[in-house]
Design an enzyme around this catalytic site. Structure first.
Site, mmCIF file in Angstrom:
data_model
loop_
_atom_site.group_PDB
_atom_site.id
_atom_site.type_symbol
_atom_site.label_atom_id
_atom_site.label_comp_id
_atom_site.label_asym_id
_atom_site.label_seq_id
_atom_site.Cartn_x
_atom_site.Cartn_y
_atom_site.Cartn_z
ATOM 1 C CE LYS A 13 -64.866 59.581 -60.218
ATOM 2 N NZ LYS A 13 -64.220 60.223 -59.043
ATOM 3 C CB THR A 14 -73.048 55.032 -62.907
ATOM 4 O OG1 THR A 14 -72.508 54.838 -64.226
ATOM 5 C CG2 THR A 14 -73.518 56.466 -62.778
#
Length: 301
Positions: free
Chosen positions: A141-142
């Site tokens: 979840k960057t």
């Protein structure tokens, strides 16, 4: 005497193209301010105005190399910068116009990478203080287009970067299972395509799903959003039934806890049968380390 590895050696050949993209975003047309300052050689001091772990050095170096500037670091990467004082971290030298071209690109990257390293170090230190020997891992979840920097910051801070992309490991989550029909069928299909070299992780909502995944050949079972006694009891039972201990099935596998893992609740997730704690809290909504770059005033003649 052993030394820590240089994490910059992990960076892929393509990483420098990210810097071209950052410059194209920040200066897409004319550099109006550059007209004012000109090309005279100047020195600028990089100041850390808030404490934290310094991370992002190779990216910062390359950002300024692209505009014909040099960086002299006064602290090594991974250094714990003091919280109670303003700290001179580096000296950047080059033409004034070029220093200012690199300023915001470099500071934005360094602030975020260092912020991620800082909270990663806090998570790692907290986990180790309890005696737990498992792994804290970041998630995918960057920030789009910034993953390499964020994963790098995690490693400087001492946590596992987990998978870097969809190709790094097979991870089958609830949507994969629902779309394909069953855990067993999904694992068998993936194993035929992925061969022996890729690990298969299955997101599970219950002991029964985890047991099915292990029976079908999963390497890692992810106990998602389980907490407290439910998490620890299920993990213990899985290790007893499927592990290499007396009466177990002799399987070698890992148990991962995920979903809502935050700093305040970290110790409650840790247990002797938990091998991995995966979290997005070390890179989403992270407090950045505050840096500034200041050109030194000219001496009056």
């Amino acid at each position: 005497m052993s030394t820590s590895p240089n994490l910059a050696h992990l960076l892929p050949p393509s990483w420098k193209t990210d810097i071209d993209r950052w410059y194209a975003e920040d200066t897409p047309s004319f550099d109006w301010g550059g007209l004012v300052v000109g090309e005279e050689e100047q020195e600028a001091f990089l100041w850390a105005k808030s404490g934290g772990i310094l991370a992002g050095v190779p990216f910062f170096n390359e950002i300024f190399k692209r505009v014909d500037c040099t960086v002299e670091w006064l602290y090594p990467e991974g250094a714990d910068l003091p919280y109670d004082s303003k700290t001179k971290v580096a000296i950047v030298r080059g033409p004034a116009r070029q220093l200012l071209l690199g300023e915001r690109v470099g500071l934005n990257m360094l602030a975020r990478c260092s912020g991620i390293a800082t909270i990663s170090k806090r998570f790692s230190t907290l986990a180790r203080s309890s005696g737990w020997q498992g792994k804290i891992a970041g998630t995918r979840k960057t920030t789009p287009g910034f993953r390499l920097v964020e994963k790098y910051g995690m490693m400087v801070g001492g946590v596992d970067p987990h998978r870097h992309d969809l190709s790094s490991m097979v991870m089958l989550k609830d949507n994969h299972i629902w779309a394909s029909g069953s855990i067993t069928g999904a694992i068998r299909t993936c194993r035929r395509a992925a061969g022996f070299s890729l690990l298969i992780t299955i997101e599970c909502q219950s002991y029964e799903e985890a047991a099915e995944a292990l029976d079908a050949g999963a390497n890692i079972v992810m106990l998602d959003n389980m907490v407290g006694e439910e998490l620890q009891a299920n993990a213990k039972k899985l290790k007893e039934v499927y592990g290499k201990g007396p009466g177990g099935k002799g399987r070698e596998f890992l148990i991962e806890s995920s979903g809502g893992v935050v700093e305040d609740g970290l110790l409650a997730r840790i247990g002797p049968d938990i091998d991995i704690l995966s979290t997005s809290a070390i890179h989403q909504s992270v407090q950045h380390v505050d840096f500034s770059l200041k050109i030194q005033p000219r001496k009056k003649s």
